[in-house]
Scaffold this active site. Structure first.
Site, mmCIF file in Angstrom:
data_model
loop_
_atom_site.group_PDB
_atom_site.id
_atom_site.type_symbol
_atom_site.label_atom_id
_atom_site.label_comp_id
_atom_site.label_asym_id
_atom_site.label_seq_id
_atom_site.Cartn_x
_atom_site.Cartn_y
_atom_site.Cartn_z
ATOM 1 N N CYS A 2 0.851 -1.194 0.000
ATOM 2 C CA CYS A 2 0.000 0.000 0.000
ATOM 3 C C CYS A 2 0.889 1.246 0.000
ATOM 4 O O CYS A 2 1.936 1.289 0.642
ATOM 5 C CB CYS A 2 -0.941 0.099 1.184
ATOM 6 S SG CYS A 2 -2.095 -1.260 1.292
ATOM 7 N N ARG A 27 3.958 -0.455 -4.810
ATOM 8 C CA ARG A 27 3.663 -0.958 -3.468
ATOM 9 C C ARG A 27 2.352 -1.748 -3.398
ATOM 10 O O ARG A 27 1.995 -2.296 -2.363
ATOM 11 C CB ARG A 27 3.579 0.215 -2.474
ATOM 12 C CG ARG A 27 4.846 1.038 -2.412
ATOM 13 C CD ARG A 27 4.674 2.210 -1.482
ATOM 14 N NE ARG A 27 4.555 1.771 -0.117
ATOM 15 C CZ ARG A 27 5.576 1.571 0.705
ATOM 16 N NH1 ARG A 27 6.806 1.780 0.285
ATOM 17 N NH2 ARG A 27 5.376 1.169 1.925
ATOM 18 N N TRP A 74 -2.552 -2.797 -1.643
ATOM 19 C CA TRP A 74 -2.237 -4.222 -1.749
ATOM 20 C C TRP A 74 -3.110 -4.879 -0.695
ATOM 21 O O TRP A 74 -2.920 -4.684 0.498
ATOM 22 C CB TRP A 74 -0.755 -4.461 -1.474
ATOM 23 C CG TRP A 74 -0.336 -5.874 -1.722
ATOM 24 C CD1 TRP A 74 0.012 -6.422 -2.922
ATOM 25 C CD2 TRP A 74 -0.210 -6.926 -0.753
ATOM 26 N NE1 TRP A 74 0.335 -7.745 -2.758
ATOM 27 C CE2 TRP A 74 0.208 -8.087 -1.438
ATOM 28 C CE3 TRP A 74 -0.416 -7.009 0.621
ATOM 29 C CZ2 TRP A 74 0.427 -9.299 -0.807
ATOM 30 C CZ3 TRP A 74 -0.193 -8.224 1.263
ATOM 31 C CH2 TRP A 74 0.216 -9.349 0.536
ATOM 32 N N ASN A 100 -1.552 2.416 5.378
ATOM 33 C CA ASN A 100 -0.659 1.332 4.963
ATOM 34 C C ASN A 100 -0.268 0.582 6.228
ATOM 35 O O ASN A 100 0.361 1.163 7.108
ATOM 36 C CB ASN A 100 0.586 1.926 4.276
ATOM 37 C CG ASN A 100 1.699 0.905 4.102
ATOM 38 O OD1 ASN A 100 1.433 -0.285 3.965
ATOM 39 N ND2 ASN A 100 2.934 1.347 4.095
ATOM 40 N N GLY A 101 -0.663 -0.681 6.308
ATOM 41 C CA GLY A 101 -0.330 -1.459 7.500
ATOM 42 C C GLY A 101 -1.511 -2.314 7.907
ATOM 43 O O GLY A 101 -2.445 -2.514 7.126
ATOM 44 N N GLU A 485 17.425 -17.878 -7.566
ATOM 45 C CA GLU A 485 17.030 -16.527 -7.972
ATOM 46 C C GLU A 485 16.447 -16.541 -9.400
ATOM 47 O O GLU A 485 15.456 -15.869 -9.677
ATOM 48 C CB GLU A 485 18.248 -15.595 -7.858
ATOM 49 C CG GLU A 485 18.075 -14.188 -8.376
ATOM 50 C CD GLU A 485 16.960 -13.379 -7.707
ATOM 51 O OE1 GLU A 485 16.378 -13.826 -6.697
ATOM 52 O OE2 GLU A 485 16.652 -12.299 -8.233
ATOM 53 N N LYS A 489 12.702 -15.287 -10.330
ATOM 54 C CA LYS A 489 12.432 -14.243 -11.337
ATOM 55 C C LYS A 489 11.387 -14.721 -12.326
ATOM 56 O O LYS A 489 10.448 -14.017 -12.648
ATOM 57 C CB LYS A 489 13.688 -13.884 -12.128
ATOM 58 C CG LYS A 489 14.703 -12.962 -11.595
ATOM 59 C CD LYS A 489 14.309 -11.587 -11.195
ATOM 60 C CE LYS A 489 13.598 -11.561 -9.889
ATOM 61 N NZ LYS A 489 14.305 -11.205 -8.724
ATOM 62 N N GLU A 492 7.780 -15.182 -10.670
ATOM 63 C CA GLU A 492 7.028 -14.004 -10.216
ATOM 64 C C GLU A 492 6.538 -13.132 -11.357
ATOM 65 O O GLU A 492 5.509 -12.480 -11.215
ATOM 66 C CB GLU A 492 7.790 -13.209 -9.160
ATOM 67 C CG GLU A 492 8.968 -12.428 -9.630
ATOM 68 C CD GLU A 492 9.645 -11.667 -8.499
ATOM 69 O OE1 GLU A 492 8.979 -11.226 -7.556
ATOM 70 O OE2 GLU A 492 10.867 -11.507 -8.574
ATOM 71 N N HIS A 508 18.057 -36.726 -6.440
ATOM 72 C CA HIS A 508 17.333 -37.134 -5.233
ATOM 73 C C HIS A 508 15.842 -36.809 -5.314
ATOM 74 O O HIS A 508 15.163 -36.802 -4.304
ATOM 75 C CB HIS A 508 17.950 -36.473 -3.990
ATOM 76 C CG HIS A 508 19.378 -36.865 -3.787
ATOM 77 N ND1 HIS A 508 19.758 -38.110 -3.379
ATOM 78 C CD2 HIS A 508 20.521 -36.169 -4.006
ATOM 79 C CE1 HIS A 508 21.083 -38.178 -3.321
ATOM 80 N NE2 HIS A 508 21.564 -37.005 -3.706
ATOM 81 N N LYS A 607 6.067 -4.364 -4.182
ATOM 82 C CA LYS A 607 7.508 -4.183 -4.055
ATOM 83 C C LYS A 607 7.955 -4.191 -2.593
ATOM 84 O O LYS A 607 8.988 -4.724 -2.248
ATOM 85 C CB LYS A 607 7.877 -2.851 -4.715
ATOM 86 C CG LYS A 607 9.348 -2.559 -4.758
ATOM 87 C CD LYS A 607 9.994 -3.324 -5.872
ATOM 88 C CE LYS A 607 11.483 -3.107 -5.942
ATOM 89 N NZ LYS A 607 12.137 -4.268 -6.586
HETATM 90 O O1 M6R Z 1 12.854 -5.031 -0.054
HETATM 91 P P1 M6R Z 1 13.382 -6.393 0.283
HETATM 92 O O2 M6R Z 1 14.687 -6.667 -0.366
HETATM 93 O O3 M6R Z 1 13.432 -6.653 1.746
HETATM 94 O O4 M6R Z 1 12.323 -7.380 -0.340
HETATM 95 C C1 M6R Z 1 12.418 -8.756 -0.158
HETATM 96 C C2 M6R Z 1 11.528 -9.495 -1.110
HETATM 97 O O5 M6R Z 1 10.183 -9.136 -0.911
HETATM 98 C C3 M6R Z 1 11.898 -9.221 -2.562
HETATM 99 O O6 M6R Z 1 13.228 -9.523 -2.827
HETATM 100 C C4 M6R Z 1 10.990 -10.049 -3.509
HETATM 101 O O7 M6R Z 1 11.274 -11.402 -3.374
HETATM 102 C C5 M6R Z 1 11.172 -9.574 -4.951
HETATM 103 N N1 M6R Z 1 9.900 -9.403 -5.574
HETATM 104 C C6 M6R Z 1 11.948 -10.521 -5.786
HETATM 105 O O8 M6R Z 1 12.086 -10.103 -7.095
#
Ligand code: M6R
Length: 612
Positions: A2, A27, A74, A100-101, A485, A489, A492, A508, A607
């Site tokens: 948010c 956000r 969000w 926000n929260g 990673e 990517k 998501e 395994h 984000k």
């Molecule tokens: O702001 P942060 O680095 O603490 O965020 C952590 C994760 O939420 C963030 O890396 C998330 O996994 C990304 N969307 C990955 O691309």
């Protein structure tokens, strides 16, 4: 999660609020809304969906006002819908709140308010807060600021809020606990936002509220106090951000722009911190606590998502080069366990946003247990760097695409520098070894420029694989966190199921998934594990899996085995993850693009994850 925006002053609020929401849309983008102050009433427009949908909905309706608050959501409490969108109004329609929260005790407050005759239209905790403020205001005959202050003494949880009341047209109340909020100070005008990006084009003077503080902006004046009524003298900071950093600069998506920015962001993260000639690293932000790092018997890393993957790469750096054991913890698990912390543990919290609720809570737990905590964060002034004892910023510049790219490589840069500082101070690396690593690190941005040239080749591979339903990513050593990673990517932003796994673990279990429809991405650069990776590749080939291999330039052997290869400049094992990240990021980007996904705003994500 948010974003909130507010404006009070001599300009038209609407364009400032809408532009602010667009900046904060990373956000959350489940709904958007505004409340605009009229003479003695509030005009509220809100709509499910992105800010663009709110703009279409408002069209040429009346938006004239010099005071307003706005929100991009969000969803937590209540599905994404018009009714659950913020601003939330009180029953009389006189109070509007953006939030926000999460107000954790909202159910008990709601119950008490229902008993008093209040009714609720939405499923949100925020509507409860709006009515609580209204109830207190009416019953105590107080001004808005006092009513908000009393309400916040009852509310338990995290919040950044902005509140309007129709009977106080020249007032906005802002308050914070746990979630971030910044107030920009202009000439008889004030800008409110969850981060500084909506503010920077109007003023570079800002204050960051601390937890349990509120700002009363009334008749052109600003007062900051705690919710216990202690007056504060806020520190006015100067923003260093540049407006161009917040725009796409000709790229179709922020994600692509940010992928291409990596040579620059890595250079910026190293700038002023390395001295190749003397083989030295200097990190100003941790100087006062250097002894804690030098004497640490072990390092515990706390992070989430991509930052956790950077932490896992750091484990390989620290254990190989500085000979210190490293434990990499998912912050969301660590905070709910009973972790054992020793005095001589050093904790490093990694976070791009500096606002991730789990990471913040985990580091606070470590602090309570006596650990020294360093931060590796990107957003200056955010909550995590403010909560840590010391730390080093990553200087990647604002990362707006929800999928983290340049923050990942910048985090690895800073973590490697911390590790090199420790290794050389402990005598684990000689001056010559330090000079060699630092000069190779210095050359990484150039190698990344070259790796970016694989873009056209990757587009072709993406076209062939875009309809796959699953992917496996495999790597060994430094390639393993990268496999995780790469898979993150892809899933998501393209919504394809992907799994990362150590290549040696494949036999395994995951190998059962391999058939002629399964793309398997290998990080197969020339390095320590090269031969072993070739064996794993053969195992996949024998089961007709589709092999995509990231290889060192000029490697002809893998070319004969793999279905597709992506050649990247050769580097040492330690520095390989910096260069090999690029093809992963580009592959996910192009597959998502071909599948018509919303790359910068993938579904269900945000984000900044400021909820548990
Ligand atoms: O702001 P942060 O680095 O603490 O965020 C952590 C994760 O939420 C963030 O890396 C998330 O996994 C990304 N969307 C990955 O691309």
């Amino acid at each position: 999660m948010c974003g909130i925006v507010g404006y009070i002053g001599k300009r038209e609020a609407w364009p400032i609020l809408i532009k602010g929401l667009e900046r904060l849309e990373y956000r959350g983008y489940d709904s958007a809304g505004v409340a605009l102050m009229q003479k003695d009433s509030l005009l509220v427009y809100k709509k499910k969906g992105k800010v663009s949908e709110l703009k279409n909905f408002v069209g040429d309706k009346n938006v004239i006002s010099g005071v307003g608050i706005a929100h991009t959501r969000w969803a937590t409490h209540g599905e994404p819908s018009d009714v659950n969108a913020h601003p939330q109004k009180s029953n009389s329609g006189e109070i509007a709140v953006v939030h926000n929260g999460i107000i954790e005790n909202y159910l008990s407050i709601k119950k008490a308010l229902i008993e008093k005759g209040y009714h609720f239209e939405s499923a949100t905790d925020t509507e409860v807060l709006a009515n609580l403020i209204e109830d207190i205001k009416k019953n105590t005959h107080s001004n808005l600021d006092e009513a908000v202050r009393f309400a916040l003494q009852e509310a338990v949880g995290a919040y950044a809020i902005a509140v309007l009341s129709a009977d106080e047209p020249n007032t906005i109340i802002v308050a914070k606990n746990g979630s971030p909020v910044v107030i920009g100070i202009g000439d008889q005008e004030y800008f409110i936002a969850s981060d500084a990006t909506p503010i920077i084009e109007y003023t570079d003077k800002v204050i960051y509220l601390d937890d349990l503080e509120m700002a009363i902006i009334k008749d052109g004046n600003l007062t900051v106090k705690t919710i216990k009524n202690e007056i504060k003298n806020p520190y006015i900071q100067k923003l260093e951000m540049k407006i161009e950093e917040l725009e796409k600069g000709g790229f179709p998506h922020f994600m692509l722009k940010e992928i291409y920015e990596q040579p620059r962001s890595i250079r910026d993260s190293m700038r002023g911190r390395i001295n190749i000639q003397d083989g030295l690293v200097k990190l100003g932000g941790i100087e006062k606590y250097e002894d804690k790092l030098l004497n640490a018997k072990r390092i515990i890393i706390l992070a989430c998502g991509t930052s956790w993957h950077a932490g896992l790469e750091a484990k390989y750096f620290f254990e190989e080069l500085a000979k210190v054991p490293v434990y990499v913890e998912h912050a969301s698990e660590f905070r709910y366990r009973s972790p054992v912390i020793y005095d001589n543990d050093l904790v490093i919290a990694i976070s791009q946003s500096g606002e991730t609720a789990d990471t913040l809570a985990a580091l606070n737990l470590a602090k309570e247990k006596g650990a020294t905590v360093f931060g590796v964060c990107n957003v200056v002034g955010s909550s995590i760097p403010r909560a840590t004892h010391a730390g080093s910023y990553t200087h990647a510049g604002p990362e707006i695409g929800v999928a983290s790219t340049k923050a990942f490589t910048a985090q690895m840069t800073v973590l490697l520098l911390m590790c090199l500082f420790l290794a050389s101070s402990k005598g684990e690396l000689s001056k010559k070894q330090m000079q060699d690593i630092l000069s190779e690190l210095d050359g990484i941005p150039e190698k990344i420029e070259k790796a970016l040239k694989t873009n056209e080749e990757i587009k072709k591979i993406a076209l062939k694989l875009k309809d796959a339903e699953n992917f496996i990513y495999l790597g060994r050593g430094y390639g393993f966190p990268l496999a995780l990673e790469g898979a993150l990517k892809l899933k998501e932003i393209s919504y394809i199921h992907a799994e990362g796994c150590p290549a040696g673990e494949m036999k395994h279990g995951p190998i059962a998934l391999v058939d002629e429809n399964m793309p398997v991405v290998f990080i197969a650069n020339k390095g320590n594990s090269y031969e072993k990776l070739i064996s794993n590749m053969m195992e996949v080939k024998a089961r007709k899996g589709i092999i995509i291999a990231i290889i060192s330039e000029g490697d002809t052997h893998v070319k004969e085995i793999a279905d597709f290869v992506i050649e990247i400049p050769e580097t040492s094992d330690v520095l390989m993850p910096f260069v090999a990240s690029i093809p992963f990021q580009l592959l996910a980007y192009h597959i998502a693009l071909l599948r018509g996904c919303d790359i910068d705003k993938p579904r269900n994500l945000a984000k900044s994850v400021t909820v548990e």
